[in-house]
Every structure is written in C-alpha cells, then in structure tokens.
Design a protein around this motif. Structure first.
Motif, PDB file in Angstrom:
ATOM      1  N   VAL A 106       5.560   8.075  -9.196  1.00 33.54           N
ATOM      2  CA  VAL A 106       4.490   8.309  -8.233  1.00 33.54           C
ATOM      3  C   VAL A 106       5.123   8.710  -6.912  1.00 33.54           C
ATOM      4  O   VAL A 106       6.018   8.010  -6.410  1.00 33.54           O
ATOM      5  CB  VAL A 106       3.615   7.057  -8.044  1.00 33.54           C
ATOM      6  CG1 VAL A 106       2.600   7.276  -6.926  1.00 33.54           C
ATOM      7  CG2 VAL A 106       2.908   6.705  -9.343  1.00 33.54           C
ATOM      8  N   ALA A 117       4.468   9.774  -2.854  1.00 28.78           N
ATOM      9  CA  ALA A 117       3.549   9.745  -1.721  1.00 28.78           C
ATOM     10  C   ALA A 117       3.860  10.928  -0.824  1.00 28.78           C
ATOM     11  O   ALA A 117       5.011  11.107  -0.395  1.00 28.78           O
ATOM     12  CB  ALA A 117       3.692   8.437  -0.951  1.00 28.78           C
ATOM     13  N   ALA A 163      -1.275  10.581  -2.982  1.00 28.21           N
ATOM     14  CA  ALA A 163      -0.362   9.981  -3.948  1.00 28.21           C
ATOM     15  C   ALA A 163      -0.578  10.671  -5.283  1.00 28.21           C
ATOM     16  O   ALA A 163      -1.715  10.813  -5.742  1.00 28.21           O
ATOM     17  CB  ALA A 163      -0.608   8.478  -4.065  1.00 28.21           C
TER      18      ALA A 163
END
Length: 692
Positions: free
Chosen positions: A628, A630, A587
C-alpha cells in the motif's frame, strides 16, 4: 484593496472546461460502492424539492397526535389517581406533575408547524436572463488549502455564467495564486473589522464602486470556504428570483465528513433543523432566516437594509430580521446543493455552538424579541423567539436534574400508585411519546445522539444565561478547520462531571432508602416517580460523557477528510486499487511489493485527468499481497488539487458503480447498518422516481 482579477476583469464569466487535459479511462469499470447502505443520507436529497410522501405525512400526523395523547393520558392519570390528599406531599406531587407536563405546549405547537413540510422548486436556470449578473462569494480567513481549494474549484465550474470572488481576510499570497489558476477573483481588504460580516460588506462596497452603467451584480451566492457547491447550486435556485419580492434563498447545510462529532449516521444533528424545521417554514409568513452559507441574496435588498448586520456575531440571522422588517420575503430550497465540514471534535463543536448561542442572545436582546412586532407574522414571531431562547436549553437541562432530585431528597410522597403500576404507566407513556416524536420529525431525530449532544451543550446554555446577565463584549470565533499538532481525546466539561456524580449519588441514596439501609427514605411509589426522570437524566449524562471521550472524535493531524472508496486506478501505468482518497492525497494498493514509485508518480482516477503526486509512505502487505502506497499532491500544484476536487465533488458520470448519476464520490461512507432514518430517505427518493 482589491487583489488580482481573472482574465476578463469582473465581467460575468461562463465556466469553461476548455484547455483541460483529456480525460483518461482506467480499466473496464470504475469505483464501486455498496448501494444504499454506504451512501451518506444527504445523497438521497440531491433531487429537486418536492411534496412529502403521503405515507410519511400520515405517519407524522399520527405520531404527533400519539405523542400528545400519551402525555395527556399520563398527566390525567397522575392528576386523577396518584396525587396525595394534603400537605407538603400534595404540593410536591403537583410540582412534579407540572414539571412532567412542560413539554406539552411545545408538542402542540410543533404538531401545527410540522403538519406540512411540502417543498417546491422554481424553474431551472441554465442561462441568465438578459442583463442579470451573479457572483459567488467565498469568505476565508486561515483555512488550509485542502479546505478551500475544492470550494473555489467547484464554484468556478458552476453554470450558468457567473463570477467567483474569494474574499481573503488572511491576506495570503498563495490564495491569490490559487485564484489566478482557477479563474476566480481574489479580493482582500486593508481593515479587518466585523469578521465575516465586514468581509462581505467590503465586497458589496466594491461591487457598488465597480457597477457597470449604474448596474451592479444582482444576486450574490454565499458559501463558507469549506462548503463545496454541487453542480446544481445555481441552476436549481436562481429561478426563485423571478419573484421580485424574494430577497433570500436558503438551502440546507449538509456535511461530507462522516464521523464528525455531531454525526448521527444519516444527516447529522442539524438534520432536524434543515430537513424538517426549515422545510416546514417554506410558506408565506414563515420564511426561513439566512444561515450564512449555501444561500443566495438579492443585492438590492441588502442595500435597502444597510448591508450585512455587524452589531452581533450572528450576522446572518440578524440581517434576515432587517429584510423581514422592510417587507422582503425569504424562501427555503430543500435540496442538497453543497456539502461542507462539520466540527470534527468536541472542542470544535462547543466553540461553534457557543458562538451561535451567544449571537442568538445578542439578537434576542437587541431586537427585544420577547415583544410582539407588527412587522412579524405570528409564525415568524414564534420561530425567532423560540429559536433564540432554545440556546438556553442547557439551563433547562440542569433544571430537569434539579427538580426531581430535590423532590426525591425531600422525602415527599409524590405518588400514591404502587411502584410496579407507576413504572408500567410511565414506560408506556415514554415509549409512545418517543415513537411519536420520531415520526413527527420525519425520522431525523436520532435519540442517542440527541441525548448525548444535549448534555454536552449544558455549558453553552450557562454561557448564554451569563451573557444575558453581564452583556459583555463578544468576539467572532472562527471554528478551526485545520488539523491539530497532536492527537488528543476530548475533555468532558466539569459541569457535566459534577452533574453525573450528583445525579447518581442521589439515585444511590434513594435506592439505599428503599432497601432500608439508611434512616431516611420516601415511599416506594414516590421514589419511583421521581427517580424515573432522574435515571433518564443520568443515562443522558453518561451518554454525553462517553461520546466526548470516544477516540473516534479525537483531534487529527490531517487537514483533509478521507473518503473510503474502492476504485481501479493506475500509477505510472501499473494497475492498482484505490483504498481511500482526500483532496490532497490517496492510498493505493499495488499488486507488487517491489514496484518502484517515482517522486513524481502519475495517478489516474476513473474518468479523470492524470494527477502528478509524490509518495510519502509505503507499507508491504503480508505474503505476496502486494503493498500500500500513500500519495500526496505536491505543494502548490493547484492543477492537481483542482482535478482531485472535481473528481470528488463533481464526479464524472459513470465514474463510480453503485452510485446514481449526479451523486458525488464524497457521498461514499462506511456504514455498519442501514438505519430507519436512512431507509426513510431512500423511500422518499424511490417514490420521487416513480412519480417522475
């Protein structure tokens, strides 16, 4: 049948880094971890084995003597000043005093056996002696790629020259492809009998058939498929085999998935076993037993005892007894050499401990360990007998509840002392005893975790007793390592629920009696004498239930453990910050909410080769704080998994600020406070640096 073999066949191979992509640097620095408090406890045991600090040894001696002295003084006071004059009251009082004194013998023996836990190290081996051959064996069955890829990649990268064999009882073609990519030898067999023991024996038979000029592999190292070897695994341990009488070198088993069910925040529940009890056995006549993984064995010794034992489900312990019987020595190498996965959930923990306990019962019965053996020293006899009987502790725990409850319900006067006097003396003894035991066990005893886990092991003890009575056939049960289909909390065993209800019902009734609310009652002194132990037992029961029900130990869908780590990284040339990372994914926080991420984005970690990954999720942060993303390694991208694995477990020097050289990235963990136990380990490490 044997599977494919890496180029060069089965000859010893020196791990080579040639041909790997050039290492890229990111930014001006590297990952950052808060010093000391945010490192796992095992990270402070990476150095070579050494003598114990004098202060630690002195405190252990004082602590052991204090615990014994406190219990003796208390028992003397009970016998001399609190026993009723006659009748059933006197009998019940003596029964309770004997019950209270049962731990005394165990404390005395532990004081003797733990008096010295000094360790030593053999010479480091950077090149194998002429003609010596070594193979690292990795048995596997049904584990996901995120579990076994790091172990295989790290094993292939070890020095000195060696072979890496992957023993696949799951007959998976993708494991064969992964082995070909990493340079490991892939081996499978047609008949899958005797579980792990049969798998290892098949490899030993294959070695014998392929022996070159009548000389087969001299030493095998055994790693469970989730135990990733660190760079020192072979170089630090092979020197033990300079002694021709040594058959086994056992290292500690430590675990990198912080927050597992048996984690105590420092070295886990098994910290006492591997960092105290096993360390104390590193002397003649008291050698440790094989613990399955993180170990090395001389193949000639295994041939002499007929290979790995297959008639119990704890082949490691049983094989060691065979080695000792014919005169071989075993040694313990007290240094963190590999890190693995501990049971994450209550169900996994209970499954693993039940297998160990039932296997110990098999060894107890088959070897008749209750009878002294001419070929065993007194120390080995004690350690093996107590080590197997220990698994009946669940039954003993139930007895601990029953005896004071029965005496309390009988209404017997078990103490003539007043309730205030009794409570003061009892609490003083208990505090001194617990302090002393913690010192004796070198701070590896975390009391809340120990009480909670002991309660949860009650079903294990009952299962062990039932097996001794029935002697039914047992099957080897593999502890699951893959993620679950859905998230679910653990379930408290029924026997624990029944005990909680019973204990607090008895305590409630005795309190009502003391207040005069019910016709029946014991004297105040007698009530306190029995209820004190029952209250401690009840608190332990509640702690155990709370731990099982905690959402922290619920099942997860993830196959890989995530490590919280801050590091400057780049994605397709754009700088970002790593938030957490696992073998198969990461992440990353990016400064821009609109930056496009291609399906084959290139992630660059500090001092590591670029890794191609795909985005699986993107979350925009409030305001202009960025987003963010992933990321996940593409399926079957073995090279990317190797890069991620080696960065996490064989972290490049200078890759992480705040972590000493040689400490892998997986040692990073979140910690809310620095415990005394961790402080003890840090002091040991700092003292070693001063002496060096």
């Amino acid at each position: 049948m044997s599977g494919s073999t890496s180029p060069g066949g089965s000859r010893p191979r020196r791990a080579s880094h040639a041909g790997r992509p050039q290492i890229a640097r990111v930014g001006a620095s590297a990952a950052t971890v808060e010093p000391g408090g945010s490192l796992a406890g095992w990270a402070f045991l990476l150095g070579a084995p050494r003598p114990e600090r004098r202060r630690s040894q002195l405190l252990a001696h004082v602590g052991g003597l204090t615990a014994i002295g406190a219990l003796l003084v208390y028992l003397t006071w009970r016998a001399a000043f609190t026993i009723p004059a006659s009748g059933w009251d006197r009998t019940a009082a003596w029964l309770l005093v004997v019950f209270e004194g049962l731990p005394l013998l165990g404390l005395l023996v532990r004081l003797v056996t733990l008096w010295n836990v000094d360790s030593r190290a053999p010479r480091p081996v950077t090149d194998l002696p002429e003609g010596m051959r070594v193979a690292v064996l990795i048995p596997t069955y049904n584990e996901p790629v995120e579990v076994i890829a790091p172990t295989i990649a790290a094993a292939c990268a070890l020095e000195p020259a060696h072979e890496t064999w992957v023993l696949d009882d799951g007959e998976r073609d993708w494991v064969r492809l992964l082995c070909e990519e990493y340079g490991a030898r892939y081996v499978r067999r047609q008949v899958h009998d005797h579980a792990k023991a049969g798998n290892l024996n098949h490899a030993l038979d294959l070695m014998a058939r392929e022996a070159e000029d009548g000389r087969e592999i001299d030493v095998i190292a055994v790693l469970d498929c989730d135990h990733v070897p660190l760079p020192t695994f072979l170089t630090a341990t092979l020197g033990w085999f300079d002694d021709p009488d040594i058959a086994l070198v056992q290292g500690p088993q430590t675990f990198y998935n912080s927050g597992a069910f048996d984690d105590d925040g420092v070295t886990g529940e098994q910290g006492i076993f591997f960092h105290v009890l096993m360390a104390s056995r590193n002397q003649d006549g008291a050698g440790p037993f094989w613990c399955g993984s993180t170990s090395l064995l001389r193949t000639r010794a295994l041939r002499e005892v007929g290979g790995i034992a297959t008639d119990t489900i704890v082949e490691d312990m049983h094989t060691t007894l065979g080695l000792i019987r014919v005169g071989w020595k075993t040694v313990y190498h007290h240094q963190t050499l590999a890190v693995g996965l501990a049971p994450q959930t209550p169900e996994q923990y209970l499954l693993q401990r039940r297998r160990w306990g039932l296997g110990a019962m098999q060894v107890l019965a088959k070897e008749r360990l209750w009878a002294a053996k001419r070929w065993m020293s007194w120390r080995n006899y004690y350690e093996y007998l107590s080590g197997t009987l220990w698994w009946l502790e669940g039954v003993a725990t139930v007895v601990i509840f029953v005896i004071p409850a029965a005496i309390l319900l009988s209404g017997a006067q078990t103490s003539t002392a007043g309730p205030g006097t009794f409570a003061a003396v009892f609490l003083t003894m208990l505090v001194l005893r617990l302090w002393g035991v913690r010192q004796l066990f070198r701070h590896h005893l975390h009391l809340p975790s120990a009480f909670a886990l002991r309660i949860f092991r009650i079903p294990v003890g009952i299962s062990c007793l039932w097996w001794l009575l029935t002697r039914r056939t047992l099957e080897f049960a593999v502890t699951p390592k893959a993620g679950a289909e859905q998230r679910a909390r653990g379930r408290v065993p029924r026997v624990v629920i029944v005990l909680i209800v019973a204990v607090f019902a008895v305590l409630g009734y005795s309190l009502a009696g003391a207040l005069g609310l019910v016709p029946w009652r014991a004297t105040d002194g007698a009530t306190v004498a029995s209820a004190a132990w029952l209250l401690l037992a009840g608190i332990g029961l509640v702690l155990g239930a709370i731990r099982v029900l905690s959402p922290a130990y619920a099942t997860t869908r993830r196959d890989a453990h995530r490590i919280a780590l801050r590091a400057p990284v780049s994605i397709d040339g754009t700088d970002g910050e790593l938030i957490d990372i696992s073998v198969g994914g990461a992440a990353v926080r990016l400064p821009s909410r609109t930056m496009p991420i291609s399906d084959g984005a290139e992630l660059v970690l500090p001092r590591a080769a670029p890794v191609r990954m795909r985005m699986v999720r993107r979350s925009d942060l409030p305001g202009d704080a960025g987003s963010v993303v992933a990321l996940r390694v593409a399926d079957d991208d073995w090279g990317a998994l190797r890069t991620m694995s080696l960065w996490l477990f064989h972290t490049p020097t200078g890759g992480i600020n705040g972590i000493p050289p040689g400490v892998p990235a997986v040692a990073a963990m979140r910690r809310s406070h620095r415990s005394r136990a961790l402080g003890h380990l840090i002091a040991e490490r700092e003292d070693a640096h001063v002496r060096s």
